[in-house]
Scaffold this motif. Structure first.
Motif, PDB file in Angstrom:
ATOM      1  N   LEU A  99     -59.610 -47.809  -8.520  1.00 14.11           N
ATOM      2  CA  LEU A  99     -59.177 -48.686  -9.602  1.00 14.11           C
ATOM      3  C   LEU A  99     -59.507 -48.101 -10.972  1.00 14.11           C
ATOM      4  O   LEU A  99     -59.110 -48.657 -11.999  1.00 14.11           O
ATOM      5  CB  LEU A  99     -59.821 -50.070  -9.460  1.00 14.11           C
ATOM      6  N   GLY A 100     -60.249 -47.004 -10.981  1.00 15.13           N
ATOM      7  CA  GLY A 100     -60.499 -46.284 -12.231  1.00 15.13           C
ATOM      8  C   GLY A 100     -61.648 -46.798 -13.073  1.00 15.13           C
ATOM      9  O   GLY A 100     -61.753 -46.434 -14.251  1.00 15.13           O
ATOM     10  N   THR A 101     -62.551 -47.614 -12.526  1.00  9.12           N
ATOM     11  CA  THR A 101     -63.677 -48.109 -13.325  1.00  9.12           C
ATOM     12  C   THR A 101     -64.709 -47.002 -13.537  1.00  9.12           C
ATOM     13  O   THR A 101     -64.851 -46.091 -12.724  1.00  9.12           O
ATOM     14  CB  THR A 101     -64.349 -49.303 -12.637  1.00  9.12           C
ATOM     15  N   SER A 102     -65.431 -47.112 -14.647  1.00  7.48           N
ATOM     16  CA  SER A 102     -66.441 -46.107 -14.987  1.00  7.48           C
ATOM     17  C   SER A 102     -67.764 -46.414 -14.295  1.00  7.48           C
ATOM     18  O   SER A 102     -68.005 -47.536 -13.841  1.00  7.48           O
ATOM     19  CB  SER A 102     -66.654 -46.070 -16.500  1.00  7.48           C
ATOM     20  N   LEU A 103     -68.643 -45.409 -14.263  1.00  7.05           N
ATOM     21  CA  LEU A 103     -69.964 -45.584 -13.661  1.00  7.05           C
ATOM     22  C   LEU A 103     -70.768 -46.616 -14.444  1.00  7.05           C
ATOM     23  O   LEU A 103     -71.500 -47.422 -13.851  1.00  7.05           O
ATOM     24  CB  LEU A 103     -70.706 -44.255 -13.626  1.00  7.05           C
ATOM     25  N   LEU A 104     -70.621 -46.623 -15.774  1.00  6.47           N
ATOM     26  CA  LEU A 104     -71.333 -47.595 -16.600  1.00  6.47           C
ATOM     27  C   LEU A 104     -70.920 -49.020 -16.244  1.00  6.47           C
ATOM     28  O   LEU A 104     -71.766 -49.905 -16.106  1.00  6.47           O
ATOM     29  CB  LEU A 104     -71.059 -47.328 -18.078  1.00  6.47           C
ATOM     30  N   PHE A 105     -69.618 -49.239 -16.069  1.00  6.22           N
ATOM     31  CA  PHE A 105     -69.135 -50.563 -15.689  1.00  6.22           C
ATOM     32  C   PHE A 105     -69.696 -50.977 -14.339  1.00  6.22           C
ATOM     33  O   PHE A 105     -70.082 -52.138 -14.139  1.00  6.22           O
ATOM     34  CB  PHE A 105     -67.604 -50.580 -15.637  1.00  6.22           C
ATOM     35  N   GLN A 106     -69.754 -50.045 -13.404  1.00  4.28           N
ATOM     36  CA  GLN A 106     -70.254 -50.354 -12.070  1.00  4.28           C
ATOM     37  C   GLN A 106     -71.724 -50.774 -12.107  1.00  4.28           C
ATOM     38  O   GLN A 106     -72.148 -51.660 -11.360  1.00  4.28           O
ATOM     39  CB  GLN A 106     -70.068 -49.142 -11.161  1.00  4.28           C
ATOM     40  N   TYR A 107     -72.490 -50.159 -12.993  1.00  2.00           N
ATOM     41  CA  TYR A 107     -73.901 -50.518 -13.119  1.00  2.00           C
ATOM     42  C   TYR A 107     -74.082 -51.874 -13.809  1.00  2.00           C
ATOM     43  O   TYR A 107     -75.018 -52.613 -13.498  1.00  2.00           O
ATOM     44  CB  TYR A 107     -74.658 -49.438 -13.902  1.00  2.00           C
ATOM     45  N   LEU A 108     -73.197 -52.202 -14.733  1.00  4.41           N
ATOM     46  CA  LEU A 108     -73.328 -53.444 -15.496  1.00  4.41           C
ATOM     47  C   LEU A 108     -72.599 -54.630 -14.862  1.00  4.41           C
ATOM     48  O   LEU A 108     -72.824 -55.778 -15.249  1.00  4.41           O
ATOM     49  CB  LEU A 108     -72.794 -53.240 -16.921  1.00  4.41           C
TER      50      LEU A 108
END
Length: 269
Positions: free
Chosen positions: A232-241
């Motif tokens: 889905l293209g989410t960033s690592l930062l988004f996944q952590y938050l």
């Protein structure tokens, strides 16, 4: 100071509930073991699925088991600590909610502290066992951040499931009892988010990302911990938050709860 005082009162509620239930220790042990066995059968069903098909798209059993563990630990915490909201429809029909309104404490706080259901420890242990097994099988490269993310995901998940039960209870102000259709989102949501959201059709997947954001407390943090790329293209930062959305959802549902309390009309019982 008021927040700390509410926490103190809540912990006191839980202490009283635990002491009352531990008067019947044999019953507690049997109920917990029954819950452990019942939820264990659920995971056996997942294991059979992977034994038959090998993988789910490109997800292996230990990876799905990791998500399963996070979701079920989170739901076990919610199920144990929010029984007052789950049974709120009965309180409205009987008029017992009026008693809560006469007390100088938040109604949400009183309902949350009404009962700590200790039998939920069975589901919690089962989820923890699966999570530890999955992490061992995957031989994950653990860091402090990843450990904190697991804790954050569990707490965010517990907050989100609690929000769903608060929303279900709020509906009772207008329906006189909680709508059973909400179970498709709460208990059904547990079943749905045990798997990666990418296996579902886009419209169904979007519901659990943008409407009831259960994927933010299971799928996205699991990607970060497992080191997988997100289709889905989410960033690592988004996944952590992303688990923070669970707390945002709970805060929003508590505002809806306050709106419902303001429009409550006693049954006159």
């Amino acid at each position: 100071m008021r927040i700390l005082d509410n926490i103190r009162v809540y912990l006191r509620f839980l202490e009283v509930s635990v002491k009352s239930q531990m008067q019947y220790r044999a019953s507690f042990v049997m109920l917990s073991l029954g819950h452990l066995a019942g939820t264990g059968i659920e995971f056996i069903g997942i294991w059979v699925l992977f034994e038959r098909f090998g993988s789910l798209k490109d997800w292996a059993l230990p990876e799905v088991a990791f998500m399963y563990g996070i979701v079920n630990i989170a739901f076990a915490i919610t199920d144990a600590a929010t029984r007052g909201f789950d049974a709120f429809g009965v309180m409205v029909k009987s008029g017992d909610f009026d008693r809560l309104l006469t007390r100088p404490r938040s109604t949400a706080l009183q309902l949350a502290g009404q009962e700590l259901t200790l039998r939920g420890v069975g589901r919690l242990l089962q989820g923890l066992i699966v999570l530890v097994w999955a992490a061992t099988a995957l031989d994950l490269d653990w860091t402090v951040l990843k450990v904190l993310l697991v804790v954050f995901a569990v707490l965010g998940g517990a907050a989100l499931f609690s929000g769903l039960l608060v929303l279900q209870a709020t509906l009772a102000f207008w329906t006189t009892e909680s709508l059973e259709i909400m179970n498709t989102v709460t208990y059904g949501g547990v079943e749905t988010t045990q798997y990666p959201v990418t296996i579902y059709r886009p419209w169904f997947r979007d519901i659990f990302i943008f409407v009831v954001p259960l994927a933010t407390v299971s799928y996205f943090p699991s990607l970060a911990i497992l080191g997988r790329d997100d289709p889905l293209g989410t960033s690592l930062l988004f996944q952590y938050l992303s688990p923070a959305f669970g707390f945002v959802f709970l805060a929003a549902t508590l505002r809806v709860w306050q709106f419902g309390v303001g429009h409550y009309r006693s049954t006159g019982s």
